[in-house]
Scaffold this active site. Sequence first.
Site, short mmCIF file in Angstrom:
data_model
loop_
_atom_site.label_atom_id
_atom_site.label_comp_id
_atom_site.label_asym_id
_atom_site.label_seq_id
_atom_site.Cartn_x
_atom_site.Cartn_y
_atom_site.Cartn_z
N ASP A 133 21.12 -12.86 10.15
CA ASP A 133 21.14 -14.17 9.50
C ASP A 133 19.93 -15.02 9.89
O ASP A 133 19.64 -15.17 11.08
CB ASP A 133 22.43 -14.92 9.89
CG ASP A 133 22.57 -16.20 9.09
OD1 ASP A 133 22.16 -16.24 7.91
OD2 ASP A 133 23.12 -17.17 9.64
N HIS A 134 19.27 -15.56 8.88
CA HIS A 134 18.07 -16.36 9.10
C HIS A 134 17.00 -15.55 9.86
O HIS A 134 16.30 -16.07 10.72
CB HIS A 134 18.40 -17.68 9.81
CG HIS A 134 19.04 -18.67 8.89
ND1 HIS A 134 20.35 -18.56 8.51
CD2 HIS A 134 18.56 -19.77 8.23
CE1 HIS A 134 20.65 -19.56 7.69
NE2 HIS A 134 19.59 -20.29 7.50
N HIS A 155 16.96 -13.64 0.26
CA HIS A 155 18.23 -13.60 -0.47
C HIS A 155 19.36 -14.23 0.35
O HIS A 155 19.31 -14.24 1.58
CB HIS A 155 18.64 -12.15 -0.78
CG HIS A 155 17.66 -11.42 -1.64
ND1 HIS A 155 17.48 -11.72 -2.96
CD2 HIS A 155 16.80 -10.40 -1.37
CE1 HIS A 155 16.55 -10.92 -3.48
NE2 HIS A 155 16.11 -10.12 -2.54
N CYS A 214 8.80 -7.84 -5.63
CA CYS A 214 9.46 -7.61 -4.34
C CYS A 214 8.46 -7.22 -3.26
O CYS A 214 8.79 -7.23 -2.07
CB CYS A 214 10.52 -6.53 -4.46
SG CYS A 214 11.81 -6.97 -5.62
N HIS A 273 12.75 -10.72 3.34
CA HIS A 273 12.27 -9.33 3.42
C HIS A 273 11.17 -9.11 2.39
O HIS A 273 10.83 -10.00 1.61
CB HIS A 273 13.43 -8.32 3.23
CG HIS A 273 13.82 -8.04 1.82
ND1 HIS A 273 14.22 -6.80 1.38
CD2 HIS A 273 13.90 -8.87 0.75
CE1 HIS A 273 14.52 -6.86 0.09
NE2 HIS A 273 14.35 -8.09 -0.32
N HIS A 322 9.96 -12.66 0.40
CA HIS A 322 10.89 -13.48 -0.39
C HIS A 322 12.24 -13.34 0.34
O HIS A 322 12.27 -12.81 1.46
CB HIS A 322 10.95 -13.02 -1.85
CG HIS A 322 11.52 -11.66 -2.04
ND1 HIS A 322 10.80 -10.51 -1.78
CD2 HIS A 322 12.75 -11.24 -2.42
CE1 HIS A 322 11.56 -9.45 -2.02
NE2 HIS A 322 12.75 -9.87 -2.40
N GLU A 351 23.01 -8.26 -3.02
CA GLU A 351 21.68 -8.82 -2.74
C GLU A 351 21.44 -10.04 -3.63
O GLU A 351 20.85 -11.04 -3.21
CB GLU A 351 20.62 -7.75 -2.99
CG GLU A 351 19.25 -8.11 -2.48
CD GLU A 351 18.23 -7.01 -2.73
OE1 GLU A 351 17.95 -6.25 -1.78
OE2 GLU A 351 17.73 -6.90 -3.86
#
Lengths: 136, 136, 136, 136, 136, 136
Positions: free
Chosen positions: A79-80, A41, A33, A14, A39, A126
């Site tokens: 996810d991913h 998490h 950010c 994100h 980037h 996060e």
Amino acid sequence: MVYLTRVEHFNAAHKLQNPAWSEEENAAVFGKCANANWHGHNYELHVTVKGEPNPQTGFVCNAKELSRLIKDVIVEQVDHRNLNLDVPFMKGKFTSAENLVIGIWGELKPHIEQMGVQLHKLKLNETPNIYVEYMG
Amino acid sequence: MVYLTRVEHFNAAHKLQNPAWSEEENAAVFGKCANANWHGHNYELHVTVKGEPNPQTGFVCNAKELSRLIKDVIVEQVDHRNLNLDVPFMKGKFTSAENLVIGIWGELKPHIEQMGVQLHKLKLNETPNIYVEYMG
Amino acid sequence: MVYLTRVEHFNAAHKLQNPAWSEEENAAVFGKCANANWHGHNYELHVTVKGEPNPQTGFVCNAKELSRLIKDVIVEQVDHRNLNLDVPFMKGKFTSAENLVIGIWGELKPHIEQMGVQLHKLKLNETPNIYVEYMG
Amino acid sequence: MVYLTRVEHFNAAHKLQNPAWSEEENAAVFGKCANANWHGHNYELHVTVKGEPNPQTGFVCNAKELSRLIKDVIVEQVDHRNLNLDVPFMKGKFTSAENLVIGIWGELKPHIEQMGVQLHKLKLNETPNIYVEYMG
Amino acid sequence: MVYLTRVEHFNAAHKLQNPAWSEEENAAVFGKCANANWHGHNYELHVTVKGEPNPQTGFVCNAKELSRLIKDVIVEQVDHRNLNLDVPFMKGKFTSAENLVIGIWGELKPHIEQMGVQLHKLKLNETPNIYVEYMG
Amino acid sequence: MVYLTRVEHFNAAHKLQNPAWSEEENAAVFGKCANANWHGHNYELHVTVKGEPNPQTGFVCNAKELSRLIKDVIVEQVDHRNLNLDVPFMKGKFTSAENLVIGIWGELKPHIEQMGVQLHKLKLNETPNIYVEYMG
């Protein structure tokens, strides 16, 4: 009343960016950010439901079914993925942990209630040092 | 000989994709990791140096200086970055954890040696359930 | 209402001792924690604030600013210090985890409120097996 | 009001099985948890008490005494035991985490109150991804 | 050479008991671990393979395939099982962590080698405070 | 050959200071770790022994006896102590993690060998982000 929590994980990209702001304003508020190329998490999601244990099973709800539900309804979507680009329920929203946990609540709540229990709380980590909690 | 390890963290986006392959081939090998719009991780990096404790300090090396070095040389390059697009030492490489740990080794080794200790091992956790180790 | 938590760490020495008691009485109540020459801990502090996400940022409050505030107001005072001797806000108090969390609350609350959010809860881990929570 | 939590651990065997049901029905609901020859867990129990810190000690209650009480009253009964066969307070109950946390509450509460504090909450981790909470 | 580790989990019951000994001898050596009605653990298994990263993928081996292999070959046999009664490769052996890790090595090694990498090390956590390692 | 590790914990105070240096020199090298009034840590000690499993027990060595030995020989000397003032085997040494792990090795080794196993490695975590390892 007993509270049962199931933890699931997902990995996503994100960035935090207000498109109405200049690059400088975004950098000033969001710092690294706001990196244009994203980037990401390893998110950890705690889903807490509440209810009375069923006398036939001893369960508030079946933790395996709860796990499957969270995977089907949430993990499958995030996810991913890129939270800004790929996730329908985050369209047009800043992908802060705060907005993400509110979005997940909206997706999960009707499905949880169909299992006959109440959704009590979501906790979303996060990073190991930043987490948010939401109770509706 | 004593081994001293310092742990640092960074959050980055990446994807796994062989540009010489079709989308189907990439999906077959890399699965969700090939998602075109990236995903990401909270990486945890363990840097292990070895040496004899200095009789003036009791230190193999100063852990605070080691931390600053890792931050300056590695974290500054990878934290809140896209490993495929933003990181000079990963240019043209697949951003698997394996290649990333080899790349970090190449960046860190000369700087560690200037501190008068040997770089012994790197450990890089991509998720709580996947990590790689490299000793040169 | 969303709850946002930021975790920070500090390492400190202390001892538990009632100066109005004999050495034997102190040993009977506080055990090894009364060791005259101090002992110490890696403390872990969870600071939870609450509020509505800001529509301009998606943040209840900026987690980086919250981190900086906790470091400036608390970690600076207690990290690598002796809680009994070096910390102004603990002067004259027993340095139990309970009193420490109350003291930290008193220091943090006005600064948190200046950020425009409410301080909701503090959690302070003294060891992996002992923690205290305080909500004012 | 300050909340103090002490964490203790125990390792136990159990199975989830409704004796009124066929083997097929049990397998359908409880899956692998119904395995006739048992399975087991490393349980982690968080016991939270609440009260005002005692001005003579700074303690809500003495964490070492609380630890000893939990070990005497609970761990002694459940550690390295079979929850279905060996534990008096679970006789005739399904050994779900939900029922176990309710059973532990019933055992602990009178003893905690004799220490002059209130039992506020129990949290019981069955695995790193499943936990239950109970407040009476 | 890069070392890649994948972590998997399973929950199992067991007891430690030498059938050639009296109950007293067993209790003297194995303590509570000899409880006739079993106890259990959440086991955590780290499987480390080594090799050169494949230039087509950047992988020593595909971590998802490694995960699937460990689940098929090991987790399927031991998860929610009784290690003394249900697990073919432990038949007639004491179910100590040491023997279990040796048994898992024997099961895994030929399958790992079929993936074209070498099995380097297994680490098996029985509790957070006890683990064994085996390198063949 | 199987490697068995037992983890124990202790909480201690210390400071890092070269008495031959000025206060300024100490501050320059040791930073906040030189604070005159001490600071402290929750130390985590991993003791790894190696050997062949005993055919009578399946054990390299009895983990409960190993735990008792570590507690008697090490934890008793360092837990809730001042490493600079209270610990005979650290007298006259800088209390860096490096020197501490070497000191613990010297204390433990003869006792471990009396159990009929070899001491293979010690790992000592000073904080979650700094640890040392020593193999003699």
